[in-house]
Structures are given as C-alpha cells and as structure tokens.
Design a protein around this motif. Structure first.
Motif, short mmCIF file in Angstrom:
data_model
loop_
_atom_site.label_atom_id
_atom_site.label_comp_id
_atom_site.label_asym_id
_atom_site.label_seq_id
_atom_site.Cartn_x
_atom_site.Cartn_y
_atom_site.Cartn_z
N LEU A 111 0.82 -1.21 0.00
CA LEU A 111 0.00 0.00 0.00
C LEU A 111 0.85 1.26 0.00
CD1 LEU A 111 -2.63 -1.03 2.73
CD2 LEU A 111 -2.67 -1.52 0.27
N ASN A 112 0.21 2.38 -0.27
CA ASN A 112 0.82 3.68 -0.05
C ASN A 112 0.24 4.28 1.22
OD1 ASN A 112 -1.71 5.03 -0.81
ND2 ASN A 112 -1.16 4.60 -2.94
N GLU A 113 0.72 5.46 1.60
CA GLU A 113 0.32 6.05 2.87
C GLU A 113 -1.17 6.40 2.91
OE1 GLU A 113 1.93 6.19 5.55
OE2 GLU A 113 4.00 5.81 4.94
N ARG A 114 -1.79 6.56 1.74
CA ARG A 114 -3.22 6.83 1.70
C ARG A 114 -4.06 5.56 1.71
NH1 ARG A 114 -1.60 11.05 -1.87
NH2 ARG A 114 -2.15 9.82 -3.69
N GLY A 115 -3.40 4.42 1.81
CA GLY A 115 -4.12 3.15 1.83
C GLY A 115 -4.39 2.59 0.46
N GLY A 116 -3.95 3.27 -0.60
CA GLY A 116 -4.14 2.77 -1.96
C GLY A 116 -3.23 1.60 -2.25
N VAL A 117 -3.64 0.74 -3.17
CA VAL A 117 -2.91 -0.48 -3.47
C VAL A 117 -1.90 -0.21 -4.59
CG1 VAL A 117 -3.06 -2.89 -4.18
CG2 VAL A 117 -4.88 -1.89 -2.79
N GLU A 118 -0.63 -0.24 -4.24
CA GLU A 118 0.42 -0.10 -5.24
C GLU A 118 0.62 -1.40 -6.01
OE1 GLU A 118 1.78 2.63 -6.07
OE2 GLU A 118 1.27 3.97 -4.42
#
Length: 903
Positions: free
Chosen positions: A591-598
């Motif tokens: 994830l990234n810091e915003r909770g999005g899936v990298e």
C-alpha cells in the motif's frame, strides 16, 4: 496581444526574483543533496528545493503547481526564453474525451486551469472554446467514439453523436458523403502557448517561484550510494552550482541530453512534426476543431483559416538535437506531408481552393507507447521525468504537473499514474536505441488508428526478452503478447505464428513481410465484437476447468528479500501478516500512505526472519522493486546489509500447472508422489522446495484461476526439461497449453483482482473487497497505509467494487472496460474490467460477459451492501443500455471448493 508581445511578457515576468525563502518539509523523508552546473545564468540561486529544467508548457506548469502547493524555493532554468523548443510552435489543441478516466480527469483540470489563469494573473491565455469534432468514416470508428462518449458521461463531459446530416449542419464546409457519423464535444478548444506560459510564469512569481532565462545546465553531480541521489547542478556561467534535493527534467526534446548528465536513460526519440496554415477560407470562422482519425489529419481553427496537421507513416527522425535550436524550424518536406493533405482536402474541399500562408515543422518528442514520461527515475532518487508528451504537452501540462507536484511533495500522486510512470520501461530497453526507434515509429504511425483492446505491436519484437520456453510454445502455435519488453503467451493458434523483424510498414526502403501469420492473427482482434479466435480462447478456459492447463508465467517479477532486518521489513511493507512459519505463502497488498494499493503479490517464507520470496505481476515488477528499495532506504534497512533485495526475474522461469488433474499430473514428477502433494502435506497457501522431473524447484500451491494447482519456480536452465516432462505427463490427461488471454478470463470469472485495472493505487483493499489481506485486527502492527485504512473503516466506504454479469451479451458489442454503470437509471460508476467468461452456470455457447466496477452513491453517502442490492443495474455499452445482474462477489465457486481440489 500578438505572439511577439506574449514572448516579451513571458521573458519579463520570468525575471522577477522572489528572495523570500520559507522552510518546507518533504513528506517523502530526506532526499539527497544534488548539485547542478549552469551556464550564462545571471540570477541563478546557489540552492533550491526543486530545480526545474526547461521553460516550456510543462516546466512552467511545474513551477506554478509547486509554488501553489506551498514550495517557495523553487527555480526554473531555461537555456533560452520561455516556450523555446517545442511549446512555441505547438498547435495548442485541447480535447476532453479519452479512453481513460485518469486522462479525462487531468485534461478537465488542465482546461479549467487555462480558463482561470487570466482572472488570476491578468494575462490572457488565448483560450478559445470552439468545440471539437471527431469524424468517423466507418462503423468501427463510430463505435470507438461511442465508447469514449460513454466514459465521458461519468465525468460530466458534454458530447453527442451526430449523423452526417447533423455534422453538415454544424460544419457547412465539411464533406460528409463518406462519413458514418461524428462525435461532437462542444467544450473542446485551443490555447495560445505563449499566453499560457506567460500567465503561469506571472502567477508563479507572485507565489515565490523563480525563473532564470538564458541559463543552460552543463552538469549534474550525484551521490555514490546504493540508490544514487543527485547532489549538484552545474551551470556554465562562471560554473555556478545550485545545490538541490530534487530535479525535474522538463527539457522536452533535450531531455535525453539532460538525462545523460545525470547518468540516466530517457526513453524517447525526436521526430519532425508539422502543420500548415492556410490562407483565408470564407465561412470557416467559429467552426469546431476537427480530427479525422481515419485520414490521419486534424483541422484547427485559426481565425479565418485552418491549421492542417496529422501523423504520417514515414516521419523524419531527428538523430541529434542541436542545443541552440530554440525558435528555429525545419524546412517542410512536402513529400512526407502530402499524406495529410489528401485527407484534409477530402474532408473540407475549400482547403484545396486556397493557398498556404505558412508552414511549421518543428521537433517533437515521442515514446514507445505514446504516453509521456513522468515520475521518479528508478535508479536516481530525486530525479523526476516530465517529458515526451507525444505532441500533447499543452493539453496535458496542467493535469500532469499537478500530479507530479504532488508526487514530489507527498511522495506519490493522487491519481493512478502507472501508465505514465517512467518505471514502466525496463532499463535495458530504455537504453536500446533500435527498440526505441522502432516502437516510437509504430506508435507515431498508428497514433490515429482505432485502438483495439487486444492489439499488439509489430515493432521491436526481435529485441524483447523471452522465456526459456519461447521456442517450444511458438512451435505449439503460441501467439505472443508483448508486455514491458517481455514476450508472454497470449493464446494458442492451430499453426505457428512467430513474430518477425520490424519492416516499418514498408517505409524507409523496407519491404513488408509477405504471408505474415502473426500480423494476420492480430487482425482477428480488430473488432469490438467476438474475435475470430474465440473458439480457441473458450477451449483453453474450459479445458483448464475440466482437466488442466499449463501457463508460462515467467513474465512475473521474482524478488528475494534477505537479511537480519527482513522480518521487520516485511511486517511494515506488506498489509498481510507475514509472521508465518517456514513454507507459508501469503497473498498480500503493498500500500501507499493513503491506503491505496500499489501492487498485490505473494510473499513466501523460505526462512523466517531471513529469507522471503516475492512473486509479482510482471507489469508492476520494476515499480514494486523501486518502491520497496525506496522505503527500505528511508527506514535505514539497507544500511549495513540489514536487508538485501535481489532481482531474480531474468534468472527464473515460472510454470503454472492448474486444473482438476494437476495433482495427478505432478504426482508422477515429484519425489513423494501424491503423498507429497496431499492436502495435509501441501495445503493451499504453502510453498515447498522439491525436485520436479529431477530438477530443483520452488513449488507454490497458489492459483490465479481458482483451480487446484501449483506454480513451479525454477532456474532457467532447468525449465525446458521440466516443461517437456509436464506436457508429456499431461497429454493423456487432456492438459493443454494456455495463455494470458485465458488467464485473464479465468481470473475475472473467479473474482481475482487485476493490478492497475480493477485494483489501483487510488483503490484501497477495503473498497476492493480485500480486507482479509490486512492485519487490522492485530494491534501494534504498523504497516504502510494502516492509519488511512483505519480512518476509512471508521468513516465508511464511499465506493465499493461490484461484480456484474450480462446474460444478454450482444455479439456485436462486447464490453472491454470504461462503460457507464447505472443503478436505477443513475450513473454510479464505470467498468474497470470486463471479460467474456465461459464456465459460469448457464454460460453455454459464447459464455457470459462479466464486469467489475466501483460503485458510488450519487449523493456521496456511504455505500452499504444493502443499498447496492436494492437497485436495478444497467451497463451502457457504446450508447446502448443493457440490463446487468449484481453480485457482491463473483458467483463462480464462492466456497473455494475447487482451490481445495473438491470437484
């Protein structure tokens, strides 16, 4: 305001220097100190937070957005004057509709910015909203336009499909006798490049941004660390140095030269790109700008005349770009440009009745896939790319600059920019001039071609990476797909269909291939309906479900994370709980810091606390590697070899054996037979080291198709022998080869996510139905994005991934993605992914269409399952609405019995 006056204003505003320096903390941790050397710059600072190289539309927009977001010590260096190079002679066309939601968001923002800058600065950007027409000369083209129009509806883009008669009424001078129809977008228009850059420069100066003209960069010094970092920028004027932590390479056609100063490759090529300006045409005033894609020509309104340009099949390459080519032009080659003239005169006959007032032939940068180069370089931290806009720099400048500014300040963009990220190109190919030239030529020549979902390039195919099984699969009829420089199996034909060397479509003295079977296979997919080879695709899918299939998935990335700090690293890097015993294989998200899936991937525990094996989808492999190294470097895990990340992608082959007979097949090839492969000895989600056909392999019991099966990860040298043994053992069991076309259909049918399609960096695991991959129930276990997910869980989800099936699939119009989704007649989202699936109950014959979309409430409230289930759904496909059935999860094997071998 005249063009010359705009240039003078641009220069004067650029010389405003704001000496007020404010502190600014970068969220992406401490970046390197870098030093640049510059030439002839009389007011270049000695240090800056960000140095932007290049004063075209991209550089000016970058300066504006960084200043707008709070950075005060930012400097733009331009070796001549603003707009020099490419920007000053651009046609300045601005369109809204694109076959991508990310593009539409950026284009819409950019157009709004262009319109608002005059009020902000008092400088006219010269925007004219005269509308845009897309001409369709055949039904296939018209279907493509209808698909774009459908996606635009979700974003509120006004447009309409016109008949030939309606087009004639709108544009009386147009010949409509050979038209099938047109797409009209009334909010499209044009922008004046000089006015636009002047406005950006003035606004930036007011916010503290500094522009230095006549300042050439002559050197970039970088640190000598595991991941290199820039340290200084040199300018030749008294060898002045600018110390900075961040460089943005927005130098247009000179971007490769700037890249060389920093020791990085910039995968773009330069070509001559031209248009002519006609003399006055009576009655042309206020007409919309026009694209006749089938004639490969555009017509831009220019007062009482037209600018005529396009994309010819034989553009002239620029092998070396002179450093002083600022406001110069090339002599127009009429033999080359004649390709556009015929189409233009056919569409607007009045063009043939007037003379040519002027010609414009200048340099432009193009990439192998037609997308700009954005983002941080994979090998040099703090060095950001912002170049090669494929003649779309004006309209993309605002949107891409905003995202890149966010990237620099917060560590990542808000939109999913994977298709623009420079890390989509593997370093080996990015530096291969032949591959760059071939692929960029084909992309240029096909720029206006109909974009079919499964089209493949012909260029560069002799230079790509290949699996050790390539020749065996080719002999078996494999029709390959090219992805990120790798040849992966697409589907299997009844005869060989190998790729061949690129012949430039018969131009530049080349002779086209005759009887080219691979090219003929590609034409089978030149349709928006069922492809010619659907029977072959259906056979691969159904055989995998009924007996078994073998997939060569060597395209996957394969990384080995080792070291005494690796346990701490995997615990923080990945959303799932990796504190598992040896032999565990865990499906997880990064994830990234915003909770999005990298990315989503599997992590196998080979030695707890010391060795972890990562298997990642091939498209994201380089991106994931860079992301992991960046985080580990920032957290100190790379120091003193506490963690080491080894890329084994090119050294290993991945053979996936899937289907009901997979255990029986492999039992005769592994030591221990069926006992070794039993559920008790080798359960799902486990890995074991074993010998397969006498060769060492790492076996993973996982499946991307929802069947009983194993992946065999082994050394390249052992792969051919193991593959031969697997196919020999599988033949009496009815096992077949299968490709990624079948893999995509089967995984869609099972409900598995597809990275950067229905699982992107702007989607969270909670929204995507992957909460089970997150260790949120385990307290005191921090991981990237945890805080964002906890906030989202508390606040409720504003969108959720849903599954839709369309039982009345219309053979003439298949779903491919970007179709509008409606609940009770109101738009709630658009299709991210769609496939024809063949094994659902009731899916006989041509199968069933299955689609995935993120649904949001029109009122913006929390999306709950009860609200989703209460509605009636439709999918708008190419202008027609068709009923769809909602599923909160895939209806195929919802209990996962097949994964357990329970058939």
């Amino acid at each position: 305001m005249s063009w010359l006056q705009s240039r003078i204003l641009a220069r004067s505003y650029a010389r405003i220097v704001n000496l007020n320096r404010l502190s600014f903390v970068q969220a992406s941790s401490v970046l390197p100190r870098c030093s640049l050397s510059t030439a002839e710059g009389t007011s270049a600072p000695t240090s800056a937070q960000v140095v932007i190289i290049g004063g075209g539309s991209i550089g000016c927009s970058m300066l504006y957005h960084l200043a707008k977001m709070g950075m005060r010590n930012v400097v733009l260096l331009e070796k001549d004057a603003l707009t020099a190079g490419t920007t000053w002679h651009t046609a300045g066309l601005v369109w809204h509709l694109r076959p991508s939601d990310t593009d539409i968001v950026m284009l819409t923002y950019g157009w709004d910015l262009m319109k608002s800058l005059e009020a902000e600065t008092g400088v006219s950007t010269g925007y004219i909203q005269n509308g845009g027409l897309f001409i369709a000369n055949n039904e296939k083209r018209l279907l493509e336009y209808k698909q774009m129009q459908t996606l635009g509806k979700w974003f509120g883009i006004e447009s309409s499909i016109l008949s030939p008669a309606e087009t004639k009424q709108l544009y009386p001078l147009m010949n409509v006798s050979d038209m099938a129809g047109a797409l009209y977008s009334p909010t499209d228009g044009t922008i004046d490049p000089a006015g636009y850059c002047s406005a950006l420069s003035r606004a930036s100066a007011k916010m503290g941004g500094k522009t230095v003209l006549g300042c050439r960069v002559t050197g970039i010094e970088t640190g000598r660390r595991r991941i290199r970092r820039p340290t200084n920028t040199k300018s030749a004027h008294q060898q002045r140095r600018i110390v900075t932590s961040c460089i943005v390479n927005a130098s247009g056609v000179w971007a490769p030269s700037i890249g060389k100063l920093a020791g990085v490759s910039v995968p773009q090529v330069a070509m001559r790109h031209a248009y002519i300006v006609t003399e006055r045409i009576e009655g042309i005033q206020n007409m919309p700008n026009t694209r006749d894609h089938d004639a490969s020509v555009y017509l831009r309104l220019q007062g009482d005349a037209l600018s005529v340009g396009g994309y010819e099949p034989n553009p002239i390459f620029i092998d070396e770009m002179p450093s002083d080519f600022a406001f110069s032009l090339y002599e127009l080659d009429w033999d080359v440009f004649a390709f556009e003239i015929g189409g233009a005169v056919n569409r607007v006959p009045a063009i043939g009745q007037v003379g040519v007032k002027s010609t414009v032939c200048g340099p432009e940068s193009f990439t192998p896939d037609g997308r700009p180069l954005l983002g941080e370089d994979p090998d040099l931290r703090g060095f950001y790319h912002a170049s090669a806009y494929n003649s779309g720099g004006m309209m993309y400048s605002g949107g891409t600059a905003r995202e890149l500014a966010r990237w620099i300040i917060t560590g990542r963009p808000e939109l999913d920019m994977f298709a623009f990220d420079v890390k989509r190109f593997r370093p080996g190919l990015a530096a291969n001039s032949q591959w760059l030239r071939e692929r960029s030529h084909e992309t240029y020549a096909k720029h206006y071609s109909v974009h079919y979902h499964h089209d493949e390039p012909l260029a560069g195919r002799s230079l790509t990476r290949r699996s050790p099984l390539h020749s065996r699969l080719a002999a078996a009829g494999c029709v390959y797909q090219e992805r990120h420089g790798f040849e992966r199996p697409g589907w299997f034909h009844d005869r060989p269909a190998e790729t061949a060397d690129y012949r430039y479509y018969g131009y530049y003295g080349h002779t086209p291939h005759s009887d080219y079977e691979y090219e003929r296979c590609l034409t089978m997919d030149y349709t928006f309906s069922a492809p010619e080879q659907e029977a072959a695709l259906r056979r691969e899918c159904r055989t995998c479900r009924s007996a078994g299939a073998v997939f060569d998935m060597s395209y996957f990335g394969k990384l080995m994370l080792t070291g005494p700090g690796s346990a701490e690293a995997v615990d923080y890097l990945f959303s799932a709980d990796i504190r598992k015993p040896v032999g565990s294989t865990v499906y997880t998200c990064l994830l990234n810091e915003r909770g999005g899936v990298e990315a989503d991937l599997t992590v196998s525990v080979l030695e707890p606390g010391a060795q972890y094996y990562l298997a990642i989808g091939g498209a994201a492999a380089l991106y994931v590697k860079h992301y992991l190294l960046k985080v580990m470097q920032d957290r100190g895990w790379l120091a003193d070899n506490r963690c080491q990340l080894e890329d084994r992608s090119d050294d290993m082959t991945l053979i996936s054996v899937q289907g009901p007979v997979s255990r029986q097949l492999l039992a005769g090839l592994v030591d221990g037979g069926e006992g070794f492969l039993s559920d008790s000895a080798f359960p799902f989600g486990q890995c074991r080291k074993a010998k397969v056909a006498g060769r060492p392999a790492l076996m993973l019991r996982v499946s991307f198709v929802g069947e009983l099966g194993w992946e065999l990860h082994l050394a390249n040298a052992d792969a051919p022998a193991v593959y031969d043994a697997v196919m020999a053992a599988g033949k009496p069991l009815g096992v077949v080869n299968a490709g990624y076309r079948a893999l995509d259909s089967l995984s869609c049918e099972k409900g598995y996510r597809h990275g950067h399609v229905d699982l992107r960096s702007d989607d969270t695991p909670l929204e995507a139905g992957l909460a089970f991959t997150c260790k949120l129930k385990l307290p005191d276990r921090p991981f990237i994005g945890r805080e964002a997910l906890e906030r989202q869980r508390a606040d409720g989800l504003r969108k959720r991934l849903i599954c839709l099936t369309l039982d009345d699939a219309e053979p003439g119009k298949r779903l491919h993605g970007n179709e509008l989704v409606l609940r009770d007649g109101q738009p709630v989202g658009f299709v991210r992914r769609a496939e024809q699936v063949y094994c659902l109950a009731g899916g006989d014959g041509d199968g069933v269409t299955m689609a995935y979309a993120y649904a949001s409430r029109p009122d913006g409230e929390v999306v709950k399952p009860a609200w989703l289930k209460a509605g009636a759904y439709q999918v708008e496909c190419m202008g027609e609405r068709r009923p769809a059935k909602l599923h909160l999860r895939s209806p195929f094997d919802p209990e996962n019995l097949r994964l357990q071998g329970r058939y």
